[in-house]
Design an enzyme around this catalytic site. Structure first.
Site: not given
Length: 472
Positions: A281, A323, A325-326, A367, A371, A398-399, A428
């Site tokens: 991560g 790992e 990750g991103r 994201r 987040y 529509c948000e 992601y």
């Protein structure tokens, strides 16, 4: 390199540096190029929005982690494997790229497993995660001979062992399943609470704290149960403390706890766990001025932490795996948009915020809405001498929460038709995308050495209608 960039050797272009991929440069006329391909050409050929992946950058990051952890582990007297996080983004091409660079592939579903295998990655170089794996997913992993199944609960230990036993009873030759037990260490690290994965009150892993009856911890109970089942081979212990981590100190605490559990198991049973996976991560730069975690530094610090913990416990050093990750795919990608509506809005404090609407939104990058994640954006198809204005990049959904970039300075003359790019979306973006409002998902386009090619094609309305089997 700073966000302001440095002049390339030939003086013709400026390399932008983080948070852009290493292959991104800007021409004198303001046009952005990715690995030599200008954004006008990308937009003309592939349309917008589009995810753009810098292949050479991605491969270089994969190599950097493999080499850094390999060197640090060798210096300590052990070995280290690096696994690419399929959940960040996975396609057959990307799986082949990272495998060619010496990485394994970490999968978290039957779909991700199928893509890795379809790419030609040997099962032995694939791992399967998940807190609620189906029988079908476990059978697929056993069929493929995956190198590691990370069990996440006491129930899963027995389910997996029973599946192996049933396969053998049916005459199917099935070796003992290679198992890692996921441990919840109680160490909190990373960004948003939703991506911090080692605190007690969440769904992943088995706790190191005492059990409900005050006896053995769920983690130790799981290990004892694995050892007792001949259908399972205890390969290792797995820990993952969060995502977007920029400080490696949490890994040292996690290593101490995981290795103490390893020593406890050895004292109780004589079984010495071969491998310890401390997850990853590792964080990346999302905004100008931010710095990503350095592979060499984190490798040295993580390996040193494991070696120190083993020394203090008087145990042998385990084989390691991590790992990132991103950290491999995230910086290699950007999303290219076309600007539509531009709307200045006066705020309660008297300031004016310019809302810049693009032809994508929360369906291609959830994201910021999920987040509150911060991203950067720039007009990339031209130069501008206009004074910058406070802007918010929004999508077409529509948000009111359909925000791509919460706050950024853009040229005051930003207008409909401009090309706008958001860097660091390789992780992601596509993997968490949706068809909200029935928008079709963008293509993933790879660029290298002045040429582009489609890895994942753009969805079409026909694709949406093909899934709709409603009766007339």
């Amino acid at each position: 390199m700073s966000a302001a960039g440095t002049r390339a050797d030939d003086g013709a272009a400026t390399a932008l540096g983080a948070p852009w991929s290493t292959g991104v440069t800007r021409d004198a006329d303001g046009t952005l190029r990715v690995a030599g391909v200008d954004v006008h050409a990308l937009a003309a050929e592939h349309g917008t929005p589009a995810y753009v992946l810098d292949e050479a950058d991605l491969r270089a990051r994969a190599r950097a982690y493999r080499e850094a952890f390999g060197a640090a582990a060798a210096a300590a007297g052990t070995t280290a494997d690096v696994y690419y996080a399929g959940k960040a983004f996975l396609s057959r091409a990307v799986a082949r790229w990272v495998h060619a660079e010496g990485l394994g592939v970490d999968t978290a579903s039957g779909g991700e497993l199928a893509v890795a295998l379809a790419a030609g990655v040997p099962g032995a170089h694939v791992g399967l995660h998940g807190n609620n794996k189906s029988d079908a997913e476990l059978h697929a992993a056993l069929d493929a001979g995956v190198g590691r199944i990370i069990v996440d609960s006491l129930v899963e230990v027995d389910r997996l062992a029973d599946l192996v036993a049933a396969r053998r009873a049916d005459g199917r030759e099935t070796p003992a399943a290679p198992v890692m037990v996921r441990v919840t260490t109680g160490v909190h690290a990373g960004g948003h609470e939703f991506i911090s994965t080692a605190h007690e009150d969440q769904k992943f892993g088995l706790s190191l704290a005492a059990g409900p009856d005050g006896g053995d911890s769920p983690a130790l109970t799981a290990l004892l149960r694995v050892v007792a089942r001949p259908e399972l081979h205890l390969l290792g212990l797995h820990s993952h403390i969060g995502s977007q981590i920029l400080d490696s100190s949490g890994f040292a605490v996690a290593a101490q706890k995981v290795l103490a559990l390893r020593a406890d198991l050895a004292a109780r049973t004589g079984v010495v766990v071969e491998e310890v996976d401390l997850g990853g991560g590792y964080g990346i730069a999302y905004l100008p001025g931010e710095e990503a975690i350095d592979p060499v530094r984190v490798a040295d610090e993580v390996v040193r932490a494991v070696a120190d913990a083993a020394r203090a416990l008087g145990t042998d050093l385990p084989r390691l795996s991590i790992e990132p990750g991103r950290a491999i795919v995230g910086p290699a990608g950007l999303t290219l948009y076309r600007v539509g509506t531009v709307k200045p809005v006066r705020l309660d404090d008297g300031r004016v915020r310019t809302y810049v609407s693009v032809d994508g939104g929360m369906s291609d990058n959830i994201r910021p809405a999920l987040y509150g994640a911060a991203y950067h954006a720039e007009v990339v198809g031209r130069a501008s001498d206009a004074e910058p204005v406070l802007a918010r990049v929004v999508g077409k959904h529509c948000e009111s929460g359909d925000i791509v970039v919460h706050e950024v300075q853009l040229p005051g003359d930003v207008r409909a038709g401009d090309l706008l790019a958001v860097p660091a979306t390789g992780a992601y973006g596509r993997s968490m995308s949706s068809n909200y409002n029935l928008l079709t998902r963008p293509p993933v386009v790879a660029v290298r050495d002045g040429a582009s090619r489609v890895l994942v094609r753009r969805e079409t309305v026909d694709d949406l209608l093909a899934l709709d089997v409603s009766a007339d």
